[in-house]
Every structure is written in structure tokens, then in C-alpha cells.
Scaffold this active site. Structure first.
Site, short mmCIF file in Angstrom:
data_model
loop_
_atom_site.label_atom_id
_atom_site.label_comp_id
_atom_site.label_asym_id
_atom_site.label_seq_id
_atom_site.Cartn_x
_atom_site.Cartn_y
_atom_site.Cartn_z
N CYS A 52 -11.35 -0.24 2.86
CA CYS A 52 -10.37 -0.53 4.08
C CYS A 52 -10.23 0.62 4.83
CB CYS A 52 -9.50 -1.78 4.24
SG CYS A 52 -10.08 -3.27 4.06
N GLU A 59 -5.61 3.80 6.53
CA GLU A 59 -5.56 3.79 4.90
C GLU A 59 -6.41 4.79 4.23
OE1 GLU A 59 -5.46 -0.37 2.85
OE2 GLU A 59 -6.56 0.55 1.40
N ARG A 66 0.72 -1.16 0.04
CA ARG A 66 0.18 0.02 0.03
C ARG A 66 0.81 1.24 -0.03
NH1 ARG A 66 -2.95 -3.91 -0.56
NH2 ARG A 66 -5.22 -3.90 0.34
#
Ligand code: FAD
Ligand code: EPU
Length: 295
Positions: free
Chosen positions: A221, A287, A174
Site C-alpha cells: 500500500c 507508507e 504502522r
């Protein structure tokens, strides 16, 4: 000179004052000056004043007050994919494509690659991003991520334009290593030739892992998985599924998703994020990106 909303800029970019909620998958966010930029000159002009970059809006929680900076949206040629193999760099096994604009919607691109029998990115199926945003986050699943299929990236900043290769970036789970605010304007993909049915089979496999994800408005998420453990499982174990603040709720299907039940405010979502962090015993890294700033 700055362009007035509702007009076109010096280089022809359309500029409008718009509610950002309509550009996000959560459906939350107040107004800002949106610049629709279609080529390098317009991009250079848009970067002359404080700005933010909007991709598919699938990882954003934007304040109900909006943001004061201009918001860039890639369009026109910067939202087109040239998938023609570059003869100098492609062979019987590998294809290096032409330029794919940062504004190209990822889901349609993945479908096209499958039909063409081009593999490497099918693990990202189901991610409702634009190519630029997905590259910037190195979006992915446990079946694959964006950096599995990149050859060259074009990055634009107020200082100018440059090309980099993945090897020049410190990318990982990520994260791409590209600083915030550096625009991923275009990329060239590096793919493997494969049977379309084989690519489709892998996509189906990755799709199955999504079956338990909520179908309502959400930015995906909320937290990264700490040390490979599912943040969703940790939030679930804290007993928080179904917890509601205002019109936002921790999804009963998967605890790392916050959903908008209809009319949620950014404050509702922020309150749930704070509650999760208080109640889960492990530090959780966000995130989502919160506009105008992190809590
Ligand atoms: P945005 O949300 O618009 O922006 C996110 C960040 O990227 C911002 O900092 C923005 O400035 C920056 N950015 C956007 N475009 C550019 C650009 N061209 N150049 C530079 N910076 C840019 N993510 C996963 O990793 N895996 C998943 O499986 C996944 N599943 C999801 C499922 C759902 C239903 C939803 C709603 C989201 C999911 N996400 C997933 C989250 C999200 O899709 C990713 O984080 C994605 O990378 C966000 O891309 P975007 O284009 O929507 O960017
Ligand atoms: N689990 C629970 N309760 C929950 C959620 C999950 O017990 O509420 C358990 C599941 O039963 C499973 C394990 O946790 O045993 C893992 O769950 P899942 O397969 O849903 O994967 P995840 O780690 O929670 C990650 C990504 C998703 C991606 C899926 C599928 C992160 C933060 N999340 O979720 O990405 O779609 O794998 O590959 O890495 C995103 O980043 O926005 C995102 C949606």
C-alpha cells in the site's frame, strides 16, 4: 578504513556494488554499495559510515540513480531464527523464544510458528518483509501486527547495542517508535501455545482479505489509512484505478497499490504518488519509503 566493493571488509562482511532493484518487490532502484552483515562486529563496522538498512525491500521506492550511502543487508546468523522456548520465561501457555534475526524472512517464520502451534503473529501472514523491517514498521493487518508477538528487541546504532521491551517504545498503527537508522538486529518473540489447526484457520481468514490485492510487482500500500478509512477506497472514489504513468499503474484491483508493469522508473511511481495526493481531497501520509528522500 572503508572496504572496496567486490571485497570483504575488515570484519569479513561481503561488500558488493549491486542494483537495488533486485532486492525490492517493486523491482525498481539503481546501484549502491551493499554490505552483507552477519554478526555484531560486522554490523558495528558497517555503521562506521553513512548507511541505510535494507530489509525485504517490500516498502521501498528507490531512485533509478541508486543511493550514495552503503546499504546494509542482514545475513548469516542475523537471518536465523532460534524458536527454542526459553525455559525460564515459558510455561504451559506462553513461549518466549530464543533470538530471531532481523534478516529472517517473515513469511517462512509465520509458517513455522503455525506448524509449532505458536500463536500471536499469524495476522501478519502474507507480508513479504523481513522480521527487522516488519518490526520497524510494526507491519500488520486488521487481524494482527508484529507488536502482538514481541518480548525483547535488540537495537544497534553507531553508539552501540541495547535491548528494549515493547513497553519502552511508543508503537502504534504502522509505527514502532524506533528511530529511522536504528537497526533491529534481533528480537525474541512472545507467543501463545495453540492448536496448529487453530493458527492455520486464523491465517486462512487473514489470507481471504488479500484476495483483492494485485499479484504484480509492487511495494504494497502506498499510503497509510487516514483515520481508519481505507486510503484505497478514497483513491478509488477519486476515479484513479488503472491510471498509468510510464510503466507504473494504480492497480485496477486495489487503488492503494501501485504496480510495475515492467520497466517502470522511480520517476513514474513518484508522478503517480503526486497525482493521487492532488486528486484525493484528504491529506494522505505515505507508507512507502522513498530513497534517497521523501518528495
Ligand atoms: P524494507 O522495505 O526493506 O524497508 C522499509 C523500512 O524498514 C526502511 O526504513 C528500512 O530501513 C527499515 N528496515 C528494514 N529492515 C530493518 C531492520 N532490520 N532494522 C531497522 N530498520 C529496518 N505492510 C503491512 O503492514 N501490512 C500488509 O498487509 C502488507 N502487505 C503487503 C503486501 C505486498 C504484496 C507488499 C509488497 C508489501 C506489503 N506490505 C504490508 C508492506 C511491507 O511489507 C511492510 O511495510 C514491511 O514492514 C516492510 O518490511 P521490509 O523488511 O520489506 O523492509
Ligand atoms: N476498497 C475500495 N476500493 C479499493 C480498495 C479498497 O472500495 O480500491 C474498499 C474495500 O472494498 C473495503 C475497504 O475499502 O470495503 C477496505 O479494503 P481492504 O480490505 O483492502 O483494506 P485496506 O484498508 O485498503 C489494509 C491494509 C493492507 C492490508 C489489508 C488487509 C493499510 C494502508 N492497508 O488495506 O496493508 O493487507 O488492510 O488487512 O493499512 C500495506 O500496509 O502495505 C497493506 C497492504
Amino acid at each position: 578504513m572503508t572496504a572496496l566493493p567486490g571485497t570483504v571488509s575488515r570484519t569479513g562482511a561481503r561488500v558488493e556494488r549491486l542494483p537495488l532493484a533486485r532486492f525490492t518487490t517493486l523491482g525498481v532502484g539503481g546501484e549502491a554499495e551493499v554490505w552483507f552483515v552477519g554478526h555484531a562486529e560486522q554490523l558495528a563496522e558497517a555503521l562506521e559510515a553513512p548507511y541505510r538498512i535494507l530489509g525485504g525491500g517490500s516498502n521501498l521506492v528507490i531512485a533509478d540513480e541508486g543511493v550514495p550511502e552503503r546499504v546494509l543487508r542482514l545475513t548469516g546468523p542475523l537471518a536465523v531464527a532460534d524458536l527454542t522456548p526459553d525455559p525460564a520465561l515459558s510455561d504451559a501457555e506462553t513461549v518466549v523464544t530464543g533470538w530471531v534475526g532481523g534478516g529472517v524472512p517473515l513469511p517462512g517464520l509465520i509458517r513455522k510458528l503455525q506448524k509449532l502451534g505458536l500463536s500471536n503473529l499469524e495476522g501478519t501472514v502474507g507480508i513479504p518483509a523481513q522480521v527487522g523491517g516488519a518490526v520497524w514498521m510494526n507491519a500488520g493487518t486488521r487481524f494482527g501486527e508484529m507488536f502482538d508477538g514481541l518480548h525483547t528487541l535488540e537495537i544497534v546504532t553507531p553508539e552501540g547495542r541495547r535491548q528494549v521491551t515493547p513497553a519502552q517504545l511508543s508503537w502504534g498503527y504502522r509505527q514502532s517508535g524506533i528511530p529511522r537508522g536504528h537497526v533491529v538486529s534481533r528480537v525474541r518473540l512472545k507467543l501463545r501455545r495453540a492448536a496448529p489447526e487453530a493458527v492455520l484457520a486464523k491465517m486462512d481468514f487473514a489470507d481471504v482479505a488479500r484476495k483483492g490485492q494485485p499479484k504484480m510487482k509492487t511495494p504494497g500500500c502506498a499510503f497509510k489509512n487516514p483515520g481508519g478509512v481505507s486510503a484505497g477506497r478514497l483513491i478509488d472514489e477519486a476515479g484513479l484505478k488503472g491510471t498509468r504513468v510510464g510503466n507504473a499503474m494504480i492497480a485496477p484491483e486495489h487503488a492503494n497499490f501501485i504496480v510495475n508493469l515492467g520497466g517502470a522508473s522511480s520517476a513514474d511511481v513518484h508522478a503517480l504518488l503526486r497525482l493521487i495526493r492532488e486528486r484525493v481531497g484528504v491529506p494522505l501520509e505515505l507508507e512507502y519509503e522513498l530513497w534517497p528522500g521523501q518528495d
